[in-house]
Design an enzyme around this catalytic site. Structure first.
Site, mmCIF file in Angstrom:
data_model
loop_
_atom_site.group_PDB
_atom_site.id
_atom_site.type_symbol
_atom_site.label_atom_id
_atom_site.label_comp_id
_atom_site.label_asym_id
_atom_site.label_seq_id
_atom_site.Cartn_x
_atom_site.Cartn_y
_atom_site.Cartn_z
ATOM 1 N N CYS A 1 3.706 74.567 15.926
ATOM 2 C CA CYS A 1 2.790 73.889 16.853
ATOM 3 C C CYS A 1 1.359 73.914 16.338
ATOM 4 C CB CYS A 1 2.893 74.460 18.255
ATOM 5 S SG CYS A 1 2.667 76.222 18.396
ATOM 6 N N VAL B 1 -0.980 70.699 16.311
ATOM 7 C CA VAL B 1 -2.173 70.567 17.154
ATOM 8 C C VAL B 1 -3.365 70.120 16.312
ATOM 9 C CG1 VAL B 1 -3.837 71.806 18.592
ATOM 10 C CG2 VAL B 1 -1.386 72.179 18.926
#
Lengths: 500, 519
Positions: free
Chosen positions: B153, B157
């Site tokens: 992630c 991001v």
């Protein structure tokens, strides 16, 4: 069997140096230069192990390290049993660390105790795009409604939190106010911070300082009457019950344990600790920060100890007792004497089966040095050791008090290096983690997980040493290791990776 | 002193002794600021009520004990299914430590995977240098034939562009220009582990079939008679894929297993560590384009991959983790239809043996109520099998199941007279399940290891089928697919039923009249 036993120290040193030079050959030049600083052969008399540490892992090498979240949620905060720890971010981090560390506790799980549960904000794309603060606030409300007996909440940040600019501190403050000063602790332990678990420990320690200690009412009535013998166990996570088999000894010598950090610990115990007369510190790496803070702020001395194996236990009991009066000193002697027959019996039973066997370790925290004495009590020798996330003060302690001349030292070892070292040194036992276990067992090398005690334990204290000795014997002397080689194949010596 | 050298007590006995019990009671009373036991009891009872269930189901933000993991786990699962391939996860390194541990705890096997070890500076400047150095190190150290890149992630991001990064890394000489580095973006905040599996599978075929990220010409499809087989994310992959190969070999089907991780997660202990073993060869992965058809055993693990393959001119068809007689019949008949190969007599006999076993035993299962949770396809497969055993899959729950899935489960319920009282719960977690087990009790629970907390709290006996299974050994070596697999599932269910009957009839002079030796 072991090569180490048949060679002089000079020969061992030469071999280990050659081995280090050999593994470095596999790397591109830049990487070889960087890795060279983390590998060394210990020279007795030196003040540290001569390796660099607490430096970023190199991309792509298969480091064994974890992250700051693992250090905070997984290690420091997770075991505090009466608080709810929210894994704040996507679902994975909380899922993979769910109940995996065997921090034992007593309590009614899901009602007044929450250690083996996975609370997550399960971030979706919209939470990344629009921020997760509102969701976090709502989560806290839902926790209050569905788990009314929780004594506090922590927010364990996963990577995205710090990247999307969420203000978990503001949410925690406002919700704490809404719930009458409830302890709510935002922890900035995003996985990308720092170079390993280690920064997560530090951040978690600081969060206790800032959001538990500093929020306490200094005029609140103490929950119990103080005694001159109050101590807190710091840095024992009660894996397999380690803190319990330690606590019992401290109590038997006449001390009163007012808090456990953090295995089987509670918020009340954290809050009571500034009243301790002495903090006894097992895992220096993960909790020296809060110990130093309590020394500076509250004047509480702290004392490192080692409860692995009878030699170190006796040494530690006396060291701890030295902070107290004769009653406690006598208590320490009484405890040592009480358990001496058990220790004699354990050693009489297992030492003949383990004498001269060699061990290579690669663990985290305190274990790469602390368990060496326990092996030596059984007549075994640690010929190689290394830390996942040590700092130089760990290597100083290791060099000054634990390892022998010529021991091979590897900091933040890579999968490739560790495998090659073990293949060449051929120890009788490797002690490391779950990711390493099956690699070495495939090679026919006996192995024990030294993070989780391979689902056994406790290993701390006298009761734990009996289990430790039994486990090391069963690992090394299991008949299966004689069967690993296929009898009709002549050359089945361990071979290295596809790389060779 | 409870401990002794002659009889070393383990943790499960040691702490039961009076010394420790007293110590722990004192600790609680003196220092833990414990709740009033009556209050604990009151809340414990309240948490069993329909009123609590209603509050619990009204949750909108909090997830408690979910039965799903994140995309990157599935990415690694798929990548290790290719010959000498190392999964390279671009992002924070702690994630990789977690995936490796998770798989090793389930399979009791090594799990090799590397990380690009991104830290704060990469969060600010992007992870390009991590990719450049990381690919070079992995390539030199572990000599993989392919490096399969996915993301955590963190990398998602900050928006790292894998395609551009890999291109740059190749230009910088990290790996040779023609070296295979397929990639897939696998954000942890979208979908679950089955989504990550899907994305990596699609990424790998896209790489081989569609011109390797613009570096070569797209492959021209030259149809042949082979079929491709995709298992999906499956905790029984070791047993299942071997069983599928046996079945295909019996039928004389010319096949390619895509992402065959059955060997790498079942290597022998013979003195050698095999970082790589078996797997779909890269040539096979490329040539899979030419196949006649592609079969996915798990529809929800291949929601993007199958249409992608279909667009390349194949027939594609998906099953929902078929378990039992009817589902296996359908699977085999479809294979037979596509390949033109008849189903051999030997498989017909195996079928007959499974039917025979069910005929012998179904009286013990008939009418029993079950709660099931797990991945969407597994839930469908197990629910279908229970229905054909005459049992009721009363509660079927998938944290990573959506409404479309729920409709499919409902259709399955509607197809059987035993489905009338059954209910499906998409997107719910195991704390919802806990409420359901109190308010709508069942006889048995089927799920993964985490189900043991539900067993403890609700008293519903747990039959461990799913992923992960950490606390029972070697079940992943058994197939649950094919008639043989159905036999295994049948036996696991029966064993728990009989054990439970025995447990409930074991008190001498009270209940042991039913403690029968013949059942």
């Amino acid at each position: 069997m072991s090569l180490a036993n048949t060679q002089s120290v000079a020969e061992i040193k030469a071999r280990n140096k050659e081995l280090i030079a050999e593994v470095l050959k596999v790397y591109p030049e830049k990487t070889a230069k960087r890795r060279a600083k983390h590998l060394n052969v210990h020279e007795s008399g030196k003040s540290d192990c001569g390796v660099k540490s607490n430096i970023k892992s190199i991309p792509g090498v298969m480091t064994i390290r974890g992250c700051a979240y693992a250090g905070s949620k997984g290690v420091v905060w997770g075991p505090i049993k009466d608080m709810i720890h929210i894994s704040h971010g996507p679902v994975g981090c909380g899922q993979y660390s769910w109940a995996a560390r065997r921090n034992y506790y007593i309590g009614t799980t899901g009602i007044d105790t929450f250690v083996t549960m996975q609370f997550t904000s399960d971030f979706q794309e919209k939470d990344i795009v629009f921020g997760g603060d509102k969701k976090l606030a709502k989560i806290m409300d839902e926790i209050q409604e569905l788990f009314p007996l929780n004594n506090g909440i922590t927010v364990q940040s996963e990577c995205p939190i710090g990247l999307i600019g969420d203000d978990i501190e503001a949410v925690s403050k406002s919700k704490s106010k809404e719930y009458d000063g409830k302890t709510i602790v935002p922890v900035r332990c995003e996985g990308f911070r720092g170079v390993s678990q280690s920064l997560g420990h530090h951040i978690a320690n600081d969060a206790i300082r800032d959001w538990v200690f500093d929020k306490m009412d200094p005029n609140a009535a103490p929950r119990f009457e103080q005694s001159p013998y109050d101590v807190a166990i710091i840095g024992d996570y009660n894996i397999g019950g380690d803190a319990w088999s330690s606590r019992i000894l401290l109590e038997e010598m006449g001390l009163r344990v007012i808090a456990q950090w953090s295995g089987d610990g509670s918020l009340a115990e954290l809050e009571a600790t500034p009243k301790a007369k002495l903090n006894v510190l097992h895992c220096y790496r993960s909790m020296n920060y809060i110990s130093r803070h309590m020394e500076e702020k509250f004047g509480i001395p702290w004392c490192e100890y080692n409860f692995f194996g009878p030699s170190k236990i006796a040494e530690s009991l006396r060291k701890i007792a030295a902070y107290f009066d004769d009653k406690i000193k006598e208590g320490a002697e009484r405890v040592i004497a009480k358990y001496q027959p058990l220790m004699d019996a354990v050693i009489a039973k297992y030492r003949p089966r383990l004498e001269g066997k060699t061990v290579m370790l690669y663990v985290g925290g305190l274990r790469p040095r602390h368990v060496i004495g326990a092996y030596e009590d059984l007549g075994m020798e640690v010929v190689g050791t290394g830390y996942e996330f040590a700092h130089n003060d760990d290597y100083q302690r290791t060099a000054q008090h634990y390892v022998k001349d010529g021991t091979i030292i590897y900091d933040d070892v890579t999968g490739y290096e560790f495998e090659k070292f073990v293949e060449k040194i051929q120890p009788d036992l490797v002690g490391s983690g779950i990711k390493e276990k099956y690699v070495f067992q495939k090679m026919g090398v006996p192995f024990r997980q030294m993070h989780s005690w391979d689902y056994s334990g406790p290993y701390h204290g006298y009761d734990g040493f009996a289990i430790f000795a039994r486990d090391m014997d069963m690992a090394i002397n299991a008949p299966i290791w004689k069967m690993a080689k296929t009898p009709w194949k002549t050359d089945s010596k361990p071979t290295l990776l596809a790389a060779e | 002193m409870p401990q002794s050298a002659d009889n070393v007590l383990d943790h499960f006995e040691l702490f039961r002794g009076p010394e420790y019990q007293q110590m722990l009671a004192n600790k609680k009373k003196m220092f833990e600021n414990p709740r009033d036991p009556a209050e604990v009891e009151r809340v414990r009872e309240w948490a069993k009520t329909p009123e609590y269930k209603e509050l619990n189901f009204a949750r909108e933000a909090l997830t408690v004990n979910p039965a799903k993991a994140c995309q990157p786990l599935g990415a690694v699962f798929a990548a290790v299914g290719f010959e000498e391939t190392i999964p390279f996860v671009h992002g924070s390194q702690g994630c990789v430590a977690y995936y490796r541990s998770h798989f090793s705890r389930h399979f009791k096997e090594p799990s090799s995977c590397v990380s690009s070890s991104m830290t704060e500076d990469a969060a600010v400047f992007g992870g390009l240098n991590n990719m450049i150095d990381g690919l070079a190190n992995t390539y030199n150290m572990y000599k993989p034939k392919m490096i399969s890149v996915s993301t955590t992630c963190m990398a998602e991001v900050i928006g790292d562009d894998l395609n551009a990064f890999i291109k740059t890394a190749k230009e910088k000489g990290s790996v040779p220009a023609e070296y295979d580095v397929p990639f897939a973006h696998t954000p942890a905040f979208v979908g679950s582990h089955i989504t990550g599996y899907d994305n990596v599978m699609k990424g790998i075929f896209e790489h081989f079939w569609d011109g390797k990220a613009g570096t070569t010409a797209k492959l021209e499809r030259v149809p042949n008679e082979k079929i491709n087989f995709i298992g999906g994310f499956d905790g029984y992959t070791v047993g299942n894929l071997r069983e599928i190969k046996r079945i295909f070999n019996l039928m004389g089907v010319d096949y390619t297993i895509l992402a065959d991780n059955s060997d790498v997660w079942d290597t022998p202990t013979d003195g050698e560590f095999r970082m790589y073993d078996g797997g779909t060869t890269l040539e096979e992965a490329a040539n899979a384009l030419h196949a006649k058809a592609t079969i996915s055993m798990q529809e929800y693990c291949t929601e993007k991959t199958l249409p992608f393959i279909g667009n390349h001119g194949h027939e594609v068809l998906a099953f929902n983790h078929p378990v039992g007689v009817t589902a296996t019949d359908k699977f085999l008949m479809e294979v037979s239809r596509i390949t033109g190969k008849p189903i051999p007599e030997e498989l017909a006999k195996e079928r007959g043996r499974l039917v025979d076993a069910i005929a012998d035993s179904n009286a013990h299962i008939h009418g029993k109520k079950f709660a099931i949770y797990g991945d969407p396809d597994l839930c469908l497969g197990l629910a279908g099998f229970l229905l054909e055993l005459g049992a009721e899959p009363t509660t079927v729950l998938a944290t990573n199941g959506n409404q479309k899935w729920a409709d499919k489960v409902q259709a399955l319920f509607d197809s059987s007279p035993f489905g009338g009282n059954c209910k499906v719960y998409p997107g719910k977690d195991l704390w919802h399940m806990r409420s359901l087990l109190f308010t709508e009790p069942v006889d048995f629970l089927i799920g993964n290891t985490y189900g043991k907390y539900l067993e403890r709290d609700t008293g519903t006996p747990l039959i461990r089928i799913g992923f992960p299974v950490f606390d029972r050994h070697h079940h992943h070596r058994y197939p649950v697919w094919g008639y043989q697999g159905g036999m295994n599932v049948l036996v696991w269910i029966l064993d728990k039923i009989f054990d439970t009957i025995d447990q409930n009839t074991i008190v001498p002079a009270k209940t042991d009249y039913s403690y029968d030796i013949i059942r």
